[in-house]
Design a protein around this motif. Structure first.
Motif, short mmCIF file in Angstrom:
data_model
loop_
_atom_site.label_atom_id
_atom_site.label_comp_id
_atom_site.label_asym_id
_atom_site.label_seq_id
_atom_site.Cartn_x
_atom_site.Cartn_y
_atom_site.Cartn_z
N ASN A 206 1.32 -1.22 -0.10
CA ASN A 206 -0.03 0.26 0.24
C ASN A 206 0.67 1.55 -0.21
OD1 ASN A 206 -2.22 -1.44 0.51
ND2 ASN A 206 -2.71 -1.60 2.20
N LEU A 207 0.76 2.15 -1.14
CA LEU A 207 1.14 3.37 -1.00
C LEU A 207 0.47 4.68 -0.78
CD1 LEU A 207 3.87 2.98 -3.93
CD2 LEU A 207 4.49 3.09 -1.59
N VAL A 208 0.51 6.20 -1.01
CA VAL A 208 -0.03 6.85 -1.02
C VAL A 208 -0.91 6.59 -2.50
CG1 VAL A 208 0.00 9.49 -0.92
CG2 VAL A 208 1.82 7.79 -0.15
N LYS B 5 8.85 6.53 -5.57
CA LYS B 5 9.44 6.74 -4.88
C LYS B 5 7.97 5.94 -3.90
CE LYS B 5 11.95 9.39 -2.32
NZ LYS B 5 13.93 9.29 -2.52
N GLU B 6 8.59 5.46 -2.65
CA GLU B 6 7.74 4.93 -1.65
C GLU B 6 7.52 5.66 -1.23
OE1 GLU B 6 8.07 1.71 2.30
OE2 GLU B 6 9.65 2.56 1.58
N SER B 7 7.70 6.58 -0.51
CA SER B 7 7.00 8.00 -0.20
C SER B 7 5.98 9.27 -0.30
CB SER B 7 7.74 9.12 0.16
OG SER B 7 8.55 9.73 0.12
N THR B 8 5.55 8.73 -2.45
CA THR B 8 5.00 9.28 -2.88
C THR B 8 4.30 8.48 -3.53
OG1 THR B 8 6.79 10.05 -4.43
CG2 THR B 8 5.89 11.32 -1.97
N GLY B 9 5.11 7.52 -4.37
CA GLY B 9 4.58 6.36 -5.06
C GLY B 9 4.01 7.70 -7.02
N GLY B 10 4.68 8.12 -7.14
CA GLY B 10 5.54 8.58 -7.71
C GLY B 10 7.33 8.15 -8.76
N VAL B 11 7.81 8.96 -9.62
CA VAL B 11 9.18 9.13 -10.32
C VAL B 11 9.69 9.22 -8.89
CG1 VAL B 11 8.41 9.06 -12.92
CG2 VAL B 11 8.71 10.92 -12.19
N PRO B 12 11.14 8.92 -9.18
CA PRO B 12 12.03 9.26 -7.63
C PRO B 12 12.22 10.12 -7.89
CG PRO B 12 12.71 6.65 -8.88
CD PRO B 12 11.06 6.84 -9.74
N GLY B 13 12.34 11.25 -9.13
CA GLY B 13 13.25 11.98 -9.42
C GLY B 13 15.32 11.85 -9.77
N ALA C 273 17.73 4.95 -1.36
CA ALA C 273 17.14 5.66 -2.50
C ALA C 273 15.88 6.17 -1.86
CB ALA C 273 17.16 5.78 -4.54
N GLY C 274 14.97 5.59 -2.08
CA GLY C 274 13.96 5.70 -1.12
C GLY C 274 12.68 4.70 -2.11
N THR C 275 13.13 3.58 -3.01
CA THR C 275 12.30 3.80 -3.65
C THR C 275 11.85 1.98 -3.37
OG1 THR C 275 14.49 2.81 -5.31
CG2 THR C 275 13.40 4.76 -5.12
N VAL C 276 11.25 1.43 -4.67
CA VAL C 276 9.97 -0.13 -4.51
C VAL C 276 9.94 -0.18 -6.16
CG1 VAL C 276 9.42 0.16 -2.01
CG2 VAL C 276 7.73 1.05 -4.39
N VAL C 277 10.05 -1.82 -6.52
CA VAL C 277 9.62 -1.52 -7.72
C VAL C 277 8.61 -2.37 -7.90
CG1 VAL C 277 10.96 -2.91 -10.15
CG2 VAL C 277 12.20 -2.22 -7.82
N ILE C 278 8.22 -1.75 -8.45
CA ILE C 278 6.07 -2.61 -8.35
C ILE C 278 6.30 -2.62 -10.72
CG2 ILE C 278 5.66 -0.94 -6.86
CD1 ILE C 278 4.48 0.93 -9.17
N LYS C 279 5.48 -3.68 -10.23
CA LYS C 279 4.63 -4.48 -11.59
C LYS C 279 3.20 -3.66 -12.16
CE LYS C 279 4.46 -7.18 -15.12
NZ LYS C 279 3.23 -6.28 -15.78
N LYS C 280 3.51 -3.01 -13.09
CA LYS C 280 1.83 -1.68 -13.34
C LYS C 280 1.26 -2.37 -14.40
CE LYS C 280 4.73 0.80 -16.57
NZ LYS C 280 4.86 1.70 -17.84
#
Length: 257
Positions: free
Chosen positions: A83-85, A197-205, A250-257
């Motif tokens: 569960n992300l934002v 990005k785990e904290s936002t659910g968007g691109v890492p930057g 980096a605070g990231t996760v890899v997901i399946k779209k």
């Protein structure tokens, strides 16, 4: 010596008084109330009522009175979701991530092979032309011709290393900027994977993308052992998010779209 029994009904004698009778139909103190015939029993005071047919929770796992169970934890058990934002998303498996990196390796390998073949081909071509044009070593201008061919070959080698330098820059920008800006390389796009990005659910930057890229590259200096351990580190993640060391940094996760 015996005494005669006291007269029954003496109001001054506590032993002669009978205990008060409970009204008919009412339960005694400390006993559960009995519902009238045909009326379903009600639960005790202070406990939430459950709808008929609802599953009963095991003892000790019921929520406190007046509180609600949370909608979901950060990682749902045994189903691969997190569960992300932005909402629940499916984590990418290690097999999918391996295939995506393999595809990226093929893309990078093809470009590197083209650069190497172009550079070596130019050097070999210069050497072959010099052998034909300069003739025999007995000719008067042989030395000057070979020196000129050697200078051309050196320039060809310099061009080859220049191409390799451009290739190394391409590798840096490919992994770094593609992850930072798009959230996926071409290999990940082909398999429907995305780094967020785990904290936002968007691109890492750009910043998080660089951190995620540079950690395996630093590990590659030690005979590629550090890089290999970094890419295998999601297997050691006990959080259930399959985060590698570079993902955690980096605070990231890899997901399946």
């Amino acid at each position: 010596m015996s005494y005669p029994p006291p007269p029954a009904g003496d109001p001054n004698n506590p032993y002669s008084q009978q205990p008060p009778q409970q009204p008919q139909g009412q339960p005694g103190y400390g006993y559960p109330q009995q519902a009238p015939q045909g009326v379903p029993p009600q639960q005790g005071y202070g406990y939430p009522q459950q709808a008929p047919g609802a599953p009963q929770q095991p003892y000790g796992q019921q929520a406190a009175y007046g509180q609600q169970q949370p909608a979901g934890s950060s990682v749902q058990a045994n189903n691969g979701y997190i569960n992300l934002v932005s909402g629940p998303v499916l984590l990418a498996t290690m097999g999918q991530r391996f295939l995506a990196r393999l595809l990226d390796g093929v893309i990078v390998g093809v470009i590197m092979t083209i650069a190497m073949v172009a550079g070596l081909g130019s050097v070999v071509g210069i050497a072959g032309n010099a052998a034909e044009d300069c003739g025999s070593y007995m000719d008067p201008g042989y030395d000057a011709c070979m020196n000129e061919a050697a200078a051309q070959a050196s320039s060809g080698v310099a061009v080859m290393f220049g191409i390799l330098g451009i290739f190394a820059l391409f590798m840096l920008l490919y992994e770094w900027l593609m992850i930072g800006i798009k959230g996926a390389t071409f290999g990940k796009m082909a398999l429907g994977l995305r780094v967020v990005k785990e904290s936002t659910g968007g691109v890492p930057g750009v910043g998080a993308g660089f951190i995620r890229y540079i950690i395996p590259m630093v590990g590659a200096f030690i005979c590629y052992i550090g890089m290999l351990l970094t890419y295998l580190s999601p297997f050691f993640d006990n959080s259930g998010k399959l985060q590698g060391w570079h993902d955690r940094a980096a605070g990231t996760v890899v997901i399946k779209k």
